[in-house]
Design a protein around this motif. Structure first.
Motif, mmCIF file in Angstrom:
data_model
loop_
_atom_site.group_PDB
_atom_site.id
_atom_site.type_symbol
_atom_site.label_atom_id
_atom_site.label_comp_id
_atom_site.label_asym_id
_atom_site.label_seq_id
_atom_site.Cartn_x
_atom_site.Cartn_y
_atom_site.Cartn_z
ATOM 1 N N UNK A 1 1.012 14.982 -7.296
ATOM 2 C CA UNK A 1 1.432 16.358 -7.024
ATOM 3 C C UNK A 1 1.621 17.174 -8.296
ATOM 4 N N UNK A 2 1.969 16.526 -9.396
ATOM 5 C CA UNK A 2 2.114 17.224 -10.681
ATOM 6 C C UNK A 2 0.772 17.392 -11.381
ATOM 7 N N UNK A 3 -0.245 16.670 -10.917
ATOM 8 C CA UNK A 3 -1.547 16.711 -11.560
ATOM 9 C C UNK A 3 -1.630 15.770 -12.739
ATOM 10 N N UNK A 4 -0.581 14.991 -12.945
ATOM 11 C CA UNK A 4 -0.564 14.034 -14.058
ATOM 12 C C UNK A 4 -1.623 12.968 -13.867
ATOM 13 N N UNK A 5 -1.751 12.467 -12.637
ATOM 14 C CA UNK A 5 -2.777 11.477 -12.302
ATOM 15 C C UNK A 5 -3.775 12.102 -11.340
ATOM 16 N N UNK A 6 -5.035 11.793 -11.552
ATOM 17 C CA UNK A 6 -6.083 12.278 -10.659
ATOM 18 C C UNK A 6 -6.082 11.462 -9.376
ATOM 19 N N UNK A 7 -6.444 12.135 -8.294
ATOM 20 C CA UNK A 7 -6.530 11.481 -6.992
ATOM 21 C C UNK A 7 -7.983 11.077 -6.783
ATOM 22 N N UNK A 8 -8.206 9.808 -6.450
ATOM 23 C CA UNK A 8 -9.575 9.345 -6.208
ATOM 24 C C UNK A 8 -10.118 9.973 -4.924
ATOM 25 N N UNK A 9 -11.412 9.935 -4.777
ATOM 26 C CA UNK A 9 -12.053 10.506 -3.585
ATOM 27 C C UNK A 9 -11.553 9.831 -2.312
ATOM 28 N N UNK B 1 1.212 18.862 -2.153
ATOM 29 C CA UNK B 1 2.653 19.081 -2.011
ATOM 30 C C UNK B 1 2.949 20.115 -0.918
ATOM 31 N N UNK B 2 2.192 21.226 -0.886
ATOM 32 C CA UNK B 2 2.422 22.268 0.113
ATOM 33 C C UNK B 2 2.163 21.766 1.527
ATOM 34 N N UNK B 3 1.051 21.076 1.722
ATOM 35 C CA UNK B 3 0.747 20.562 3.062
ATOM 36 C C UNK B 3 1.739 19.475 3.481
ATOM 37 N N UNK B 4 2.148 18.656 2.529
ATOM 38 C CA UNK B 4 3.125 17.613 2.827
ATOM 39 C C UNK B 4 4.455 18.238 3.233
ATOM 40 N N UNK C 1 7.163 8.723 2.528
ATOM 41 C CA UNK C 1 6.368 8.508 3.744
ATOM 42 C C UNK C 1 4.873 8.591 3.456
ATOM 43 N N UNK C 2 4.479 9.586 2.663
ATOM 44 C CA UNK C 2 3.062 9.714 2.326
ATOM 45 C C UNK C 2 2.609 8.511 1.506
ATOM 46 N N UNK C 3 3.434 8.113 0.554
ATOM 47 C CA UNK C 3 3.099 6.951 -0.262
ATOM 48 C C UNK C 3 2.926 5.695 0.567
ATOM 49 N N UNK C 4 3.845 5.461 1.496
ATOM 50 C CA UNK C 4 3.748 4.273 2.353
ATOM 51 C C UNK C 4 2.484 4.303 3.202
ATOM 52 N N UNK C 5 2.122 5.483 3.695
ATOM 53 C CA UNK C 5 0.918 5.607 4.518
ATOM 54 C C UNK C 5 -0.341 5.305 3.713
ATOM 55 N N UNK C 6 -0.286 5.567 2.404
ATOM 56 C CA UNK C 6 -1.452 5.373 1.544
ATOM 57 C C UNK C 6 -1.395 4.065 0.764
ATOM 58 N N UNK C 7 -0.307 3.320 0.925
ATOM 59 C CA UNK C 7 -0.153 2.084 0.171
ATOM 60 C C UNK C 7 0.212 2.332 -1.280
ATOM 61 N N UNK D 1 3.380 4.056 -4.167
ATOM 62 C CA UNK D 1 4.805 4.364 -4.340
ATOM 63 C C UNK D 1 4.995 5.869 -4.316
ATOM 64 N N UNK D 2 6.242 6.294 -4.077
ATOM 65 C CA UNK D 2 6.503 7.729 -4.091
ATOM 66 C C UNK D 2 6.310 8.286 -5.504
ATOM 67 N N UNK D 3 6.491 7.430 -6.528
ATOM 68 C CA UNK D 3 6.266 7.886 -7.901
ATOM 69 C C UNK D 3 4.801 8.264 -8.121
ATOM 70 N N UNK D 4 3.890 7.491 -7.503
ATOM 71 C CA UNK D 4 2.467 7.809 -7.631
ATOM 72 C C UNK D 4 2.171 9.143 -6.941
ATOM 73 N N UNK D 5 2.793 9.385 -5.791
ATOM 74 C CA UNK D 5 2.616 10.668 -5.107
ATOM 75 C C UNK D 5 3.130 11.797 -5.999
ATOM 76 N N UNK D 6 4.279 11.588 -6.663
ATOM 77 C CA UNK D 6 4.806 12.592 -7.593
ATOM 78 C C UNK D 6 3.789 12.895 -8.691
ATOM 79 N N UNK D 7 3.172 11.873 -9.228
ATOM 80 C CA UNK D 7 2.183 12.065 -10.293
ATOM 81 C C UNK D 7 0.959 12.811 -9.781
#
Length: 121
Positions: free
Chosen positions: A42-50, A14-17, A26-32, A34-40
């Motif tokens: 950033x909240x730590x609700x969902x883990x980010x894969x390697x 979130x800070x770097x974004x 924009x970040x979500x679109x670049x990664x394929x 949704x912005x909701x997934x990016x929100x998750x």
């Protein structure tokens, strides 16, 4: 309950974004994603894969280890937490090519924070 490391990684994303003025959309679109997934993320609700961590680091133009800063697992040891403004200032400082310019910036900041008076005592 989210894992503390997931929360730290999300906060750093979130800070770097925000520092780069990139929206969640924009970040979500670049990664394929949704912005909701990016929100998750950033909240730590969902883990980010390697692979997504790598894609995020490349898109935001940061070293992947920067996304783990504050988690106590950095190869460089513990670092102090910086606000987005302080981080931006540090990046600008590093771009200065003149040693005299860098010294002038350090002097100004030292005088403004009152550290010069404290160290002279």
């Amino acid at each position: 309950m989210p894992d503390p490391v997931d929360i730290i990684v999300g906060r750093n994303v979130r800070q770097f974004r925000a520092l780069r003025r990139v929206s969640q959309l924009e970040l979500g679109e670049a990664l394929g994603l949704t912005f909701q997934q990016i929100q998750k993320y950033e909240k730590g609700t969902n883990r980010v894969s390697a692979s997504k961590l790598h894609q995020i680091a490349v898109f935001l133009d940061v070293d992947i280890s920067a996304l783990f800063e504050g988690a106590g697992i950095s190869q460089f040891g513990s670092r102090i937490e910086l606000s987005p403004d302080a981080y931006a200032l540090a990046l600008s400082y590093d771009k200065l090519s003149s040693p005299a310019g860098k010294e002038a910036v350090k002097t100004i900041v030292t005088l403004m924070t009152g550290e010069a008076a404290e160290t002279a005592v």
